[in-house]
Design an enzyme around this catalytic site. Sequence first.
Site, PDB file in Angstrom:
ATOM      1  N   GLY A 139     -10.171  30.658 -59.676  1.00  0.00           N
ATOM      2  CA  GLY A 139     -10.949  29.435 -59.805  1.00  0.00           C
ATOM      3  C   GLY A 139     -10.202  28.157 -59.472  1.00  0.00           C
TER       4      GLY A 139
ATOM      5  N   CYS B  23     -31.704  33.825 -37.007  1.00  0.00           N
ATOM      6  CA  CYS B  23     -33.046  33.282 -37.151  1.00  0.00           C
ATOM      7  C   CYS B  23     -33.312  32.854 -38.593  1.00  0.00           C
ATOM      8  CB  CYS B  23     -34.071  34.314 -36.701  1.00  0.00           C
ATOM      9  SG  CYS B  23     -33.850  34.741 -34.974  1.00  0.00           S
TER      10      CYS B  23
HETATM   11  C1  LIG Z   1     -13.675  35.877 -57.563  1.00  0.00           C
HETATM   12  C2  LIG Z   1     -12.719  36.188 -58.658  1.00  0.00           C
HETATM   13  C3  LIG Z   1     -11.416  35.678 -58.643  1.00  0.00           C
HETATM   14  C4  LIG Z   1     -10.933  34.747 -57.579  1.00  0.00           C
HETATM   15  O1  LIG Z   1     -11.617  33.543 -57.595  1.00  0.00           O
HETATM   16  P1  LIG Z   1     -11.121  32.333 -56.670  1.00  0.00           P
HETATM   17  O2  LIG Z   1     -12.138  31.288 -56.901  1.00  0.00           O
HETATM   18  O3  LIG Z   1     -11.112  32.853 -55.282  1.00  0.00           O
HETATM   19  O4  LIG Z   1      -9.753  31.970 -57.144  1.00  0.00           O
HETATM   20  C5  LIG Z   1     -10.565  36.049 -59.649  1.00  0.00           C
HETATM   21  N1  LIG Z   1     -10.946  36.890 -60.653  1.00  0.00           N
HETATM   22  C6  LIG Z   1     -12.193  37.392 -60.704  1.00  0.00           C
HETATM   23  C7  LIG Z   1     -12.546  38.298 -61.814  1.00  0.00           C
HETATM   24  C8  LIG Z   1     -13.116  37.061 -59.711  1.00  0.00           C
HETATM   25  O5  LIG Z   1     -14.355  37.558 -59.786  1.00  0.00           O
END
Ligand SMILES: *Cc1c(COP(=O)(O)O)cnc(C)c1O
Length: 422
Positions: free
Chosen positions: A230, A340
């Site tokens: 995140g 499309c």
């Molecule tokens: C998608 C995800 C991540 C990575 O998220 P980013 O936004 O790319 O850093 C990490 N852990 C879990 C469990 C995820 O689903």
Amino acid sequence: MPMSETFKDRLFPVLKDITKHFGTPFHIYDEIGIRETGQLLIDGFSEMKGFREYFAVKALPNPRILEIMRDMGFGFDCSSIAELLLSRQTGARGEDLMFTSNNTSIEEFQVAGAEGGGILNLDDITLIPKVPEMPALICFRYNPGPRCDGNEIIGDPAESKYGVSHEQVTDAYRMARDLGAKRFGLHTMVVSNELNYIYKVQVTRLVLEVAERVTKELGIKFEFINMGGGLGIPYKPEDSPLDLHTMAAEITELFNQFKKRNGYMPKLYLESGRYMTGPHGALVVKAINQKDIYRKYIGVDACMSALMRPALYGAYHHISVLGKDSQQDTEIVDVVGSLCENNDKFAIQRTLPKTEEGDILIIHDTGAHGHAMGFNYNGKLRPKELLLRTDGSVELIRREETVDDYFATLSFEPNTMMPGKA
Ligand SMILES: *Cc1c(COP(=O)(O)O)cnc(C)c1O
């Protein structure tokens, strides 16, 4: 601040040559940039013993990229059978693998437990008796629910399908321990593409409080706290990058305080995807058509099968036109693919240098959740992937899809049945 000046300096001068050799379209990834970001994470958390990044495989599931991650000492965060197999192909085993799935199937548990297993990160309390064999080391994904409310950017965890609730968390560890678990981790992930470091610090404080409570109630110690992914990247020119340094310092301080109160310190794990590779990839396309109706359109030779984010989230991806960066003569255009669907647009009403057919366009920040998200709707095929290596050479790391790939699932043994008849 989209793709870095240094990536541009490495790529743009040689891009004509690369397109001549490989053709367009393609995603190209910058090994130097990926390694520099990896080092930034390692350095940022250098005071936290045992810190480890588990690269979120879903962001960029290419074996060559995973090899780079492994070379940096990173593990892999997987959430499907294919991602587990990809990661194991690089030699990752056991605690190199974090299996953070949700709505998990028995088959997924079986593959996760095979070949030396991995760290099982359970998404729900009802999954505990479904685990074929309770491993010694178990982790739960924690969903803070309304405890994180009042914060638009985090979104509302109470509406998120992930994790065990605040009320269930102690019971979850008790049940796992009763079934033989002896080592424990705690996971959460409630922010996404977040550029303000403060939210990660706030959630870390919350999760450490949960760890403290469970430690007191059950007398168990947590080997690690996994803060998920995140971490945000600046997609727009006006975005400022995440202050990783301050974030790491404040998180380190929270762990130190935890140690003072509880007499032990868990390790910190992260599962970054976007932050690790997002800025270090670009989608390179060629302008093949222009049309001027109620708006001006630049048609390029890739479509949303190569990059879903603009269509899916209305996401902004910066675009450069090769050799025209400093051109004064601009126009407002939509940059479109050939699917499309009217949301098949890489940019909407964007001011770009005046573009001609044959121009090369560079769509920035496609190194995470780019190629990986693509699909085949409308018979559209995904482009190739290239790696710009540290020595400046360019390697094909995935070929483009072909019509044969599209037809592959139509080749099968005939199979017809009449319901109700044996
Ligand atoms: C998608 C995800 C991540 C990575 O998220 P980013 O936004 O790319 O850093 C990490 N852990 C879990 C469990 C995820 O689903």
